[in-house]
Design a protein around this motif. Structure first.
Motif, PDB file in Angstrom:
ATOM      1  N   ASP A   1      -3.477  -3.365   1.656  1.00 51.54           N
ATOM      2  CA  ASP A   1      -4.268  -3.851   2.573  1.00 51.54           C
ATOM      3  C   ASP A   1      -5.427  -4.583   1.995  1.00 51.54           C
ATOM      4  O   ASP A   1      -5.918  -3.933   1.187  1.00 51.54           O
ATOM      5  CB  ASP A   1      -4.681  -2.781   3.707  1.00 51.54           C
ATOM      6  N   ALA A   2      -5.207  -5.780   2.275  1.00 59.89           N
ATOM      7  CA  ALA A   2      -6.551  -6.481   1.390  1.00 59.89           C
ATOM      8  C   ALA A   2      -7.830  -5.982   1.919  1.00 59.89           C
ATOM      9  O   ALA A   2      -8.890  -6.317   1.194  1.00 59.89           O
ATOM     10  CB  ALA A   2      -6.323  -8.147   2.103  1.00 59.89           C
ATOM     11  N   LEU A   3      -8.212  -5.419   2.981  1.00 56.46           N
ATOM     12  CA  LEU A   3      -9.350  -5.026   3.310  1.00 56.46           C
ATOM     13  C   LEU A   3      -9.864  -3.932   2.683  1.00 56.46           C
ATOM     14  O   LEU A   3     -10.976  -3.785   2.149  1.00 56.46           O
ATOM     15  CB  LEU A   3      -9.503  -4.811   5.029  1.00 56.46           C
TER      16      LEU A   3
ATOM     17  N   PHE B   1       1.448  -2.131   8.899  1.00 59.62           N
ATOM     18  CA  PHE B   1       0.161  -2.388   7.944  1.00 59.62           C
ATOM     19  C   PHE B   1      -0.532  -1.289   7.469  1.00 59.62           C
ATOM     20  O   PHE B   1      -1.184  -1.188   6.475  1.00 59.62           O
ATOM     21  CB  PHE B   1      -0.591  -3.585   8.725  1.00 59.62           C
ATOM     22  N   PHE B   2      -0.806  -0.109   8.559  1.00 52.60           N
ATOM     23  CA  PHE B   2      -1.942   0.545   8.337  1.00 52.60           C
ATOM     24  C   PHE B   2      -1.454   2.275   8.167  1.00 52.60           C
ATOM     25  O   PHE B   2      -2.254   2.992   8.040  1.00 52.60           O
ATOM     26  CB  PHE B   2      -2.891   0.641   9.626  1.00 52.60           C
ATOM     27  N   ASN B   3      -0.024   2.472   8.350  1.00 49.67           N
ATOM     28  CA  ASN B   3       0.312   3.793   8.275  1.00 49.67           C
ATOM     29  C   ASN B   3       0.178   4.422   6.713  1.00 49.67           C
ATOM     30  O   ASN B   3       0.044   5.624   6.664  1.00 49.67           O
ATOM     31  CB  ASN B   3       1.799   3.954   8.778  1.00 49.67           C
TER      32      ASN B   3
ATOM     33  N   LEU C   1      -8.067   9.387   8.461  1.00 52.27           N
ATOM     34  CA  LEU C   1      -9.203   8.937   9.344  1.00 52.27           C
ATOM     35  C   LEU C   1      -9.493   7.253   9.279  1.00 52.27           C
ATOM     36  O   LEU C   1      -9.849   6.833  10.306  1.00 52.27           O
ATOM     37  CB  LEU C   1     -10.476   9.455   8.605  1.00 52.27           C
ATOM     38  N   ILE C   2      -9.079   6.844   8.093  1.00 55.18           N
ATOM     39  CA  ILE C   2      -9.225   5.507   8.276  1.00 55.18           C
ATOM     40  C   ILE C   2      -8.290   4.620   9.204  1.00 55.18           C
ATOM     41  O   ILE C   2      -8.449   3.769   9.635  1.00 55.18           O
ATOM     42  CB  ILE C   2      -9.122   4.788   6.629  1.00 55.18           C
ATOM     43  N   ARG C   3      -7.020   5.293   9.064  1.00 58.33           N
ATOM     44  CA  ARG C   3      -6.155   4.782   9.946  1.00 58.33           C
ATOM     45  C   ARG C   3      -6.141   4.806  11.457  1.00 58.33           C
ATOM     46  O   ARG C   3      -5.920   3.744  11.947  1.00 58.33           O
ATOM     47  CB  ARG C   3      -4.772   5.449   9.687  1.00 58.33           C
ATOM     48  N   GLN C   4      -7.270   5.476  11.637  1.00 60.20           N
ATOM     49  CA  GLN C   4      -7.644   5.566  13.077  1.00 60.20           C
ATOM     50  C   GLN C   4      -8.755   4.662  13.512  1.00 60.20           C
ATOM     51  O   GLN C   4      -9.054   4.270  14.578  1.00 60.20           O
ATOM     52  CB  GLN C   4      -8.311   6.954  13.573  1.00 60.20           C
ATOM     53  N   ILE C   5      -9.525   4.010  12.577  1.00 57.18           N
ATOM     54  CA  ILE C   5     -10.652   3.087  12.465  1.00 57.18           C
ATOM     55  C   ILE C   5     -10.198   1.511  12.299  1.00 57.18           C
ATOM     56  O   ILE C   5     -10.519   0.676  12.982  1.00 57.18           O
ATOM     57  CB  ILE C   5     -11.849   3.627  11.861  1.00 57.18           C
ATOM     58  N   VAL C   6      -9.724   1.488  11.035  1.00 54.67           N
ATOM     59  CA  VAL C   6      -9.459   0.073  10.669  1.00 54.67           C
ATOM     60  C   VAL C   6      -8.784  -0.858  11.110  1.00 54.67           C
ATOM     61  O   VAL C   6      -9.013  -1.865  11.492  1.00 54.67           O
ATOM     62  CB  VAL C   6      -8.885   0.272   9.085  1.00 54.67           C
TER      63      VAL C   6
END
Length: 239
Positions: free
Chosen positions: A41-43, A129-131, A136-141
């Motif tokens: 993920d680029a972010l 993309f986010f799994n 914690l990051i997965r719930q926010i980003v």
């Protein structure tokens, strides 16, 4: 050897970014050796900190770090010789640039809308993309990214339209390109060019993604586009 930093491939395609794919396809066409370095993920990926423009893709070559896919493409042409465009005349180069602008400056935003703001698209994009991120990051980003995309699309103007009109515009883009392609093997006849690498990246990211959306359904009904992508994949991805 060139290091190509690009978004990790999903859905059976090299990258979910048309801009990353255009570079990989071009280097395959031109026979330029490269190493693909995939970024989840680029972010949040540490590798993104090296991106000179703050975005993906970018390349590293002989101590140089270069960003922006169009600038990278021009660098590659000058450094390694642009043999695959040698058959194009000035008019064809101008027409190719117009096609590039159609995909990169307009149709691209329809794709972004389909993945981030369309409910069906977001239902596929978010887990894919986010799994891989920590819980914690997965719930926010994802929601930070979606809010950012909504703002960008509103500034761009595409999100000021309703969904039906947005997809109608994308379908017009696809029809325009299909009309220009006609029944030719490649955009300008029997030989591929860098403009085919560009078009391929966007079409693959329309037809080979698991979204049941209007632009995908429409593209798959145009045999000219389907056979065009298969031709490029057979030549450059399955040899």
């Amino acid at each position: 050897m060139i290091n190509l930093y690009q978004l990790t491939g999903y859905w059976g395609i090299p990258s979910p970014s048309p801009f990353c794919m255009k570079l990989e396809t071009y280097m395959r066409m031109a026979g330029i050796p490269f190493r693909s370095i995939n970024i989840l993920d680029a972010l949040v990926a540490p590798a993104n900190r090296k991106a000179p423009k703050g975005k993906i893709p970018f390349i590293e070559y002989e101590g140089q770090t270069i960003g922006d896919s169009s600038l990278i493409l021009e660098f590659l042409k000058k450094k390694f010789g642009n043999t695959i465009d040698s058959h194009l005349n000035s008019r064809e180069n101008s027409e190719g640039l117009a096609i590039q602008r159609l995909f990169e400056d307009h149709y691209f935003w329809v794709i972004v809308y389909s993945r981030w703001l369309d409910k069906k698209g977001w239902a596929v994009t978010r887990p894919e993309f986010f799994n891989g991120l920590p819980p914690l990051i997965r719930q926010i980003v994802p929601f930070i990214r979606k809010a950012k995309m909504r703002k960008v699309l509103h500034i761009n103007g595409i999100a000021r339209h309703n969904e039906q009109d947005i997809y109608a515009m994308g379908i017009q883009d696809l029809d325009a390109f299909a009309s220009l392609l006609e029944n030719k093997p490649f955009i300008f006849g029997d030989k591929p060019s860098s403009f085919d690498a560009i078009a391929h990246g966007f079409l693959v990211n329309t037809m080979q993604v698991p979204f049941d959306l209007p632009i995908k359904r429409h593209a798959l009904q145009i045999e000219t586009l389907v056979s065009y992508c298969k031709r490029i994949e057979e030549l450059y991805y399955k040899t």
